[in-house]
Design a protein around this motif. Structure first.
Motif, mmCIF file in Angstrom:
data_model
loop_
_atom_site.group_PDB
_atom_site.id
_atom_site.type_symbol
_atom_site.label_atom_id
_atom_site.label_comp_id
_atom_site.label_asym_id
_atom_site.label_seq_id
_atom_site.Cartn_x
_atom_site.Cartn_y
_atom_site.Cartn_z
ATOM 1 N N LEU A 26 53.285 12.071 26.366
ATOM 2 C CA LEU A 26 52.683 11.472 27.559
ATOM 3 C C LEU A 26 52.092 10.102 27.225
ATOM 4 C CD1 LEU A 26 50.919 14.604 29.102
ATOM 5 C CD2 LEU A 26 53.151 13.636 29.680
ATOM 6 N N ARG A 27 51.563 9.964 26.029
ATOM 7 C CA ARG A 27 51.032 8.669 25.604
ATOM 8 C C ARG A 27 52.153 7.654 25.462
ATOM 9 N NH1 ARG A 27 50.093 6.323 20.640
ATOM 10 N NH2 ARG A 27 50.810 8.201 19.573
ATOM 11 N N TRP A 28 53.296 8.090 24.923
ATOM 12 C CA TRP A 28 54.433 7.174 24.800
ATOM 13 C C TRP A 28 54.915 6.710 26.173
ATOM 14 C CZ3 TRP A 28 57.142 11.298 21.286
ATOM 15 C CH2 TRP A 28 56.436 11.390 20.066
ATOM 16 N N LEU A 29 54.922 7.625 27.129
ATOM 17 C CA LEU A 29 55.322 7.248 28.488
ATOM 18 C C LEU A 29 54.336 6.253 29.090
ATOM 19 C CD1 LEU A 29 56.465 10.709 29.922
ATOM 20 C CD2 LEU A 29 57.925 8.764 29.349
ATOM 21 N N ALA A 30 53.059 6.444 28.833
ATOM 22 C CA ALA A 30 52.050 5.521 29.360
ATOM 23 C C ALA A 30 52.212 4.132 28.751
ATOM 24 C CB ALA A 30 50.647 6.066 29.093
ATOM 25 N N LEU A 31 52.477 4.060 27.443
ATOM 26 C CA LEU A 31 52.689 2.773 26.792
ATOM 27 C C LEU A 31 53.971 2.112 27.298
ATOM 28 C CD1 LEU A 31 51.690 3.794 23.147
ATOM 29 C CD2 LEU A 31 50.431 2.244 24.652
ATOM 30 N N GLY A 32 55.000 2.912 27.530
ATOM 31 C CA GLY A 32 56.242 2.371 28.077
ATOM 32 C C GLY A 32 56.050 1.799 29.466
ATOM 33 N N ALA A 33 55.217 2.455 30.269
ATOM 34 C CA ALA A 33 54.941 1.958 31.619
ATOM 35 C C ALA A 33 54.238 0.608 31.572
ATOM 36 C CB ALA A 33 54.102 2.973 32.389
ATOM 37 N N LYS A 34 53.355 0.405 30.596
ATOM 38 C CA LYS A 34 52.672 -0.880 30.464
ATOM 39 C C LYS A 34 53.660 -1.985 30.112
ATOM 40 C CE LYS A 34 48.186 1.031 29.084
ATOM 41 N NZ LYS A 34 47.152 1.117 27.998
ATOM 42 N N ASP A 35 54.608 -1.699 29.211
ATOM 43 C CA ASP A 35 55.627 -2.693 28.869
ATOM 44 C C ASP A 35 56.493 -3.015 30.081
ATOM 45 O OD1 ASP A 35 54.669 -2.678 26.300
ATOM 46 O OD2 ASP A 35 56.249 -1.383 25.500
ATOM 47 N N LEU A 36 56.825 -1.990 30.854
ATOM 48 C CA LEU A 36 57.645 -2.178 32.044
ATOM 49 C C LEU A 36 56.950 -3.093 33.047
ATOM 50 C CD1 LEU A 36 60.185 -1.228 33.686
ATOM 51 C CD2 LEU A 36 58.749 0.589 34.583
ATOM 52 N N GLN A 37 55.685 -2.861 33.266
ATOM 53 C CA GLN A 37 54.930 -3.661 34.218
ATOM 54 C C GLN A 37 54.716 -5.084 33.728
ATOM 55 O OE1 GLN A 37 51.347 -1.394 34.743
ATOM 56 N NE2 GLN A 37 52.379 0.289 35.814
#
Length: 271
Positions: A26-37
């Motif tokens: 879940l942390r990896w997904l959260a970090l990925g979302a920040k890169d996406l944004q």
């Protein structure tokens, strides 16, 4: 008397597996979302590429359903390599650099030899997967390959549970091999320019060393991709790049690098 061979000590940084928690995916997904944004333009380009792959898969299922599993394996093969541009964006952002479209296109340049070897190995697995899929269809549908409607009816027909079980077993076996070999190997090659064999072995070590977390990570990847396919696979335009960025953080979260006495290395920032 001949002395036994003693291998030389390892030179350069050595990979060390990180102890993981079930919350890490879940942390990896959260970090990925920040890169996406942070860089939506790059994500949009690769998202459209993933959407085109989904459309090809849909056409194959409609017209040649017996090749669907083979095409799925092909997508599992092409997807991580296509996502290398997204890994590069996350890598540059982590290093304090500004990601751009040009660097995402040229990140292959220094890693072609290692990537080519890994592509070759995964391509062999993909071809074996496709052949195994055709064999399963031929065994259970010896009167001819079914149409798309026939496949759907076969899946939901209680009399064909043996076909469904064998089909899923074969597909799951090859999917597991591809996943275990590539889950961190491609971002590792990008990050450290390691050879393909070392990267693949490290990837297997991650999966074997943390099976619960990596099964959860694989489940999340699969579930999010499946959910993104409806309606008309439009969700994959966002979900594909998101998972690409998150996969970089999965690599950074599972593999750390130790300095060797012979060759000290400055480690980058950790997540």
């Amino acid at each position: 008397m001949a002395q036994p061979y003693v291998p030389p000590p390892p030179v350069g940084p050595r990979a060390r597996m990180t102890l993981l928690r079930l919350s890490d995916p879940l942390r990896w997904l959260a970090l990925g979302a920040k890169d996406l944004q942070a860089h939506p333009g790059i994500a949009l380009f690769y998202g459209v590429c993933f959407w085109c792959m989904a459309q090809v898969l849909s056409l194959v299922f409609q017209h040649k359903p017996e090749y669907t599993l083979s095409m799925v394996s092909g997508c599992l093969l092409v997807g991580p390599f296509l996502a290398m541009g997204l890994y590069e964006g996350s890598r540059r952002r982590e290093a304090g650099l500004v990601p751009d479209m040009g660097s995402s296109f040229t990140c292959w340049d220094g890693h072609l030899k290692s990537m080519a070897m890994l592509v070759l190995v995964l391509m062999v697995l993909e071809l074996l997967w496709g052949r195994a899929s055709l064999v399963v269809f031929a065994v259970f549908f010896n009167t001819g390959m079914p149409s798309t409607t026939g496949v759907v009816q076969a899946i939901f027909n209680p009399e064909n549970l043996d076909f469904v079980a064998v089909y899923l077993f074969v597909g799951g076996l090859f999917a597991t091999l591809v996943y275990a070999m590539s889950v961190v190997s491609i971002p590792m090659i990008l990050d450290r320019d390691t050879d393909a064999i070392t990267a693949a072995i490290t990837s297997f070590r991650v999966v074997i060393g943390e099976p619960a977390v990596m099964v959860l990570w694989g489940f999340l990847l699969s579930a999010l991709v499946i959910l993104a396919l409806w309606p008309w696979a439009l969700g994959i335009i966002v979900v594909g790049p998101w998972l690409g960025h998150a996969s970089w953080h999965a690599y950074r979260g599972t593999v750390q690098w130790e300095e060797s006495p012979e060759e000290p290395v400055t480690l980058g920032a950790t997540n």
